[in-house]
Design a protein around this motif. Structure first.
Motif, mmCIF file in Angstrom:
data_model
loop_
_atom_site.group_PDB
_atom_site.id
_atom_site.type_symbol
_atom_site.label_atom_id
_atom_site.label_comp_id
_atom_site.label_asym_id
_atom_site.label_seq_id
_atom_site.Cartn_x
_atom_site.Cartn_y
_atom_site.Cartn_z
ATOM 1 N N UNK A 23 61.224 9.225 44.688
ATOM 2 C CA UNK A 23 60.035 8.737 43.988
ATOM 3 C C UNK A 23 58.954 9.813 44.083
ATOM 4 N N UNK A 24 58.792 10.550 43.007
ATOM 5 C CA UNK A 24 57.841 11.655 42.988
ATOM 6 C C UNK A 24 56.796 11.379 41.905
ATOM 7 N N UNK A 25 55.536 11.300 42.307
ATOM 8 C CA UNK A 25 54.441 11.039 41.369
ATOM 9 C C UNK A 25 54.044 12.372 40.714
ATOM 10 N N UNK A 26 54.958 12.868 39.910
ATOM 11 C CA UNK A 26 54.876 14.240 39.432
ATOM 12 C C UNK A 26 53.680 14.473 38.510
ATOM 13 N N UNK A 27 53.417 13.541 37.633
ATOM 14 C CA UNK A 27 52.280 13.696 36.710
ATOM 15 C C UNK A 27 50.974 13.856 37.499
#
Length: 277
Positions: free
Chosen positions: A86-90
C-alpha cells in the motif's frame, strides 16, 4: 512549450520520458531494485523524475504493475516489487515535486499508448498485453480505456493455469523456472536455428494460445496487441500459437481477430503521459 513526464514502472526497470507534444525529448532508465523494494524503489523512481523534470514540466503520469485507486493515487499489492502493498504514491510524489501526479495500471497505460500513438488507432475495441516480468492487460472499449473499479480488468496473467497462474507460463519466469535461461537467450538461439531453443519457443506458443483464448472468451476484441520484451520474439512462437488456437470453440472469433506486435518505442511512457490530459 509545456512538458509532461511519463513513467513506465516495471518489475525490472523504471523507464521515464519527458514528453513535448507527441515526442519523447529526453529519456531516463533505472533499475527498479524490486528485490529491495520499499523506500529503495521509491527513491529510484524519484531520481528518474528528478533527472527528467524541467521548469516547463506541468504534470507526471505513472504506470505501475498493480491495481490502483485512481482518485487517491494509492498503489496496492504490487506483485513484483517487495513491500509495495500500500503505497500512497500520488501524495508522496506531489509533496516531493509540487506537480499533479496521475497513476494507473501499467498495462492500461500501454493500451492507451497504442490507442493514441500506435496500432490501436485503427481499432475501437482491443486488448493491449505486456509480456515481460509480468503479464498485464489493458482493455480499450469504444475507443476508450475501460474505467473499472480498481484498474484490475485485463490482468489475465493472474488467472489460474496448470500448477500456477498464466503469468508463470507467459512471462519471463517461464524461461527462468522451466528452462533455466532467459527469453532473450532462447530467442537468440532460436533465431540461429537451434533445435532446443525452437522447441522451447514452440511450447511457449502453446501457453500464449491459452492466454489468447481467455482474452477472447472474456472480452472478444477486434485485436490483441502484444508489447514488452518477449513480444519481439512473436515470429518465433506465432506458428505454434495459431496451431493451438485451432480447437477454439468459436472459430470465427479467431479468424477475425488481429494479433499484432507493438511497433512503438516506449508505448508505456507515452500512455502514462496521456493520463495527464
Amino acid at each position: 512549450m509545456k512538458h509532461i513526464i511519463g513513467i513506465d514502472l516495471g518489475g525490472t526497470t523504471i523507464k521515464g520520458g519527458l514528453i513535448e507534444g507527441q515526442n519523447i525529448i529526453n529519456e531516463e532508465v533505472a533499475d527498479t531494485r524490486a528485490s529491495e523494494g520499499g523506500e529503495v524503489t521509491l527513491n529510484a523512481l524519484k531520481e528518474v523524475i528528478r533527472k527528467l523534470k524541467t521548469d516547463e514540466t506541468r504534470a507526471i503520469g505513472i504506470g505501475v504493475p498493480s491495481v490502483v485507486d485512481r482518485a487517491k493515487g494509492i498503489v496496492y499489492h504490487v506483485q513484483n516489487i517487495k513491500d509495495w502493498d500500500e503505497v500512497h504514491l500520488k501524495w508522496l510524489l506531489e509533496e516531493e515535486f509540487n506537480l499533479p501526479v496521475h497513476i494507473d495500471n501499467d498495462a492500461n497505460c500501454f493500451a492507451m499508448g497504442e490507442r493514441i500513438y500506435g496500432a490501436g488507432q485503427q481499432f475501437d475495441n482491443f486488448v493491449g498485453i505486456t509480456l515481460g516480468t509480468g503479464v498485464g492487460g489493458g482493455i480499450i472499449q469504444q475507443g476508450k480505456l475501460l474505467h473499472d473499479a480498481n484498474t484490475g480488468s485485463g490482468e489475465f496473467g493472474e488467472m489460474p493455469y496448470l500448477n500456477g497462474i498464466l503469468e508463470q507460463y507467459c512471462g519471463s519466469f517461464y524461461f527462468q523456472n522451466h528452462h533455466n535461461t532467459t527469453g532473450y537467450e532462447v530467442a537468440q538461439k532460436a533465431g540461429q536455428g537451434d533445435k532446443k531453443a525452437l522447441e522451447v519457443m514452440h511450447e511457449y506458443g502453446k501457453h500464449i494460445a491459452v492466454l489468447i483464448k481467455m482474452i477472447v472468451l472474456t472480452v472478444d476484441p477486434q485485436a490483441i496487441i502484444f508489447g514488452g520484451a518477449i513480444a519481439n520474439s512473436l515470429p518465433l512462437f506465432e506458428e505454434s500459437m495459431y496451431e493451438h488456437l485451432i480447437d477454439f470453440p468459436y472459430p470465427n472469433s479467431i479468424k477475425n481477430l488481429k494479433i499484432l506486435k507493438s511497433e512503438l518505442n516506449n508505448p508505456g511512457i507515452l500512455g502514462a503521459a496521456a493520463l495527464c490530459y
